[in-house]
Design an enzyme around this catalytic site. Structure first.
Site, PDB file in Angstrom:
ATOM      1  N   LYS A 232       0.830  -1.211   0.000  1.00 23.80           N
ATOM      2  CA  LYS A 232       0.000   0.000   0.000  1.00 23.80           C
ATOM      3  C   LYS A 232       0.865   1.261   0.000  1.00 23.80           C
ATOM      4  O   LYS A 232       0.635   2.189  -0.769  1.00 23.80           O
ATOM      5  CB  LYS A 232      -0.912   0.022   1.235  1.00 23.80           C
ATOM      6  CG  LYS A 232      -2.178  -0.812   1.119  1.00 23.80           C
ATOM      7  CD  LYS A 232      -3.001  -0.679   2.384  1.00 23.80           C
ATOM      8  CE  LYS A 232      -4.290  -1.470   2.275  1.00 23.80           C
ATOM      9  NZ  LYS A 232      -5.184  -0.927   1.236  1.00 23.80           N
TER      10      LYS A 232
ATOM     11  N   ARG B  34       9.463  -5.119  10.473  1.00 23.15           N
ATOM     12  CA  ARG B  34       9.944  -6.133  11.407  1.00 23.15           C
ATOM     13  C   ARG B  34       8.765  -6.823  12.087  1.00 23.15           C
ATOM     14  O   ARG B  34       7.684  -6.256  12.243  1.00 23.15           O
ATOM     15  CB  ARG B  34      10.888  -5.532  12.447  1.00 23.15           C
ATOM     16  CG  ARG B  34      10.246  -4.556  13.431  1.00 23.15           C
ATOM     17  CD  ARG B  34      10.063  -5.147  14.802  1.00 23.15           C
ATOM     18  NE  ARG B  34       9.360  -4.254  15.695  1.00 23.15           N
ATOM     19  CZ  ARG B  34       8.048  -4.310  15.904  1.00 23.15           C
ATOM     20  NH1 ARG B  34       7.306  -5.189  15.266  1.00 23.15           N
ATOM     21  NH2 ARG B  34       7.461  -3.475  16.754  1.00 23.15           N
TER      22      ARG B  34
ATOM     23  N   GLU C 168       1.627  -1.748  13.492  1.00 23.21           N
ATOM     24  CA  GLU C 168       2.045  -0.432  13.976  1.00 23.21           C
ATOM     25  C   GLU C 168       2.928   0.229  12.924  1.00 23.21           C
ATOM     26  O   GLU C 168       3.894  -0.377  12.456  1.00 23.21           O
ATOM     27  CB  GLU C 168       2.810  -0.540  15.292  1.00 23.21           C
ATOM     28  CG  GLU C 168       3.199   0.828  15.853  1.00 23.21           C
ATOM     29  CD  GLU C 168       4.121   0.743  17.066  1.00 23.21           C
ATOM     30  OE1 GLU C 168       3.743   1.254  18.125  1.00 23.21           O
ATOM     31  OE2 GLU C 168       5.220   0.168  16.929  1.00 23.21           O
TER      32      GLU C 168
ATOM     33  N   GLU D 269      19.713   7.120  20.346  1.00 25.71           N
ATOM     34  CA  GLU D 269      19.151   7.075  21.696  1.00 25.71           C
ATOM     35  C   GLU D 269      18.883   5.635  22.107  1.00 25.71           C
ATOM     36  O   GLU D 269      19.116   5.242  23.263  1.00 25.71           O
ATOM     37  CB  GLU D 269      17.867   7.908  21.750  1.00 25.71           C
ATOM     38  CG  GLU D 269      17.324   8.161  23.156  1.00 25.71           C
ATOM     39  CD  GLU D 269      16.415   7.073  23.686  1.00 25.71           C
ATOM     40  OE1 GLU D 269      16.167   7.032  24.903  1.00 25.71           O
ATOM     41  OE2 GLU D 269      15.950   6.242  22.859  1.00 25.71           O
TER      42      GLU D 269
END
Length: 209
Positions: free
Chosen positions: A26, A49, A145, A160
């Protein structure tokens, strides 16, 4: 685990792979069409992932939940993830808008850490969507997600993350302050690069007149 249970878990994770494939397709289509229409592609690159089964099981244990497929599907929302890297902060919201308008996509949750960064300076959009996966005998609605951020935001977040684990999740205060200062500089850099891009677009439009 018995052979039958192992096969069920393997099939469970396979549905998340299919969901990732669908989302990636998409996004590639949207990016290519946007390039065709506007002569500009908002997506620089993507990474996908899937959490390892061991990681999912450990997370269920930490939550005090049974290690079952049903509990994994209901309570672990980040099994499948896509990270989308953009050039400019405005691209982030362009992508959110495009993916949210897909007829077979349901937006479950949106966390905006660009407008409201985390206390440590982290910036990104976290978009949780549900997408249908059409299997041989049924349709599964699967959560994916999508993290969307600029190149500069991704650079900061990657460093970080490494520092976070080097200090075993206990970053000394003076390093935390430096990281926050670096995040502020990256935010300023993003704004400057966006302003520069707007200026370039203006000159380009004037040249075409």
């Amino acid at each position: 685990m018995k052979t039958n249970q192992l096969k069920q878990w393997a099939h469970f994770f396979l549905t998340y792979k299919f969901a990732l494939d669908a989302v990636e397709t998409k996004l590639n289509i949207l990016n290519e069409e946007f390039q065709f229409i506007h002569d500009y592609n908002p997506i620089e690159h993507m990474k996908t992932r899937i959490k390892a089964p061991e990681s999912v099981m450990q997370k269920l244990q930490r939550k005090g939940l049974p290690i079952t497929l049903e509990d994994a599907k209901e309570h672990i929302r980040d099994i499948a993830g896509v990270r989308v890297i953009c050039s400019f902060s405005t691209d982030i919201y362009q992508i959110v808008d495009m993916i949210s308008k897909q007829s077979d996509v349901r937006v479950v949750e949106l966390k905006d850490y660009v407008i409201n960064p985390k206390p440590n300076g982290y910036q990104s959009i976290h978009l949780l969507i549900e997408i249908p996966v059409f299997l041989t005998d049924r349709t599964e609605n699967v959560l994916v997600e999508i993290q969307i951020r600029t190149i500069a935001m991704d650079f900061w977040a990657s460093l970080e993350h490494k520092i976070y684990y080097k200090f075993n999740e206990q970053i000394p205060p003076h390093i935390q302050e430096q990281l926050k200062g670096s995040a502020d500089m990256i935010h300023l850099l993003d704004r400057q690069m966006l302003a520069l891009n707007v200026e370039v677009q203006k000159h380009r439009e004037q040249a075409l007149k």
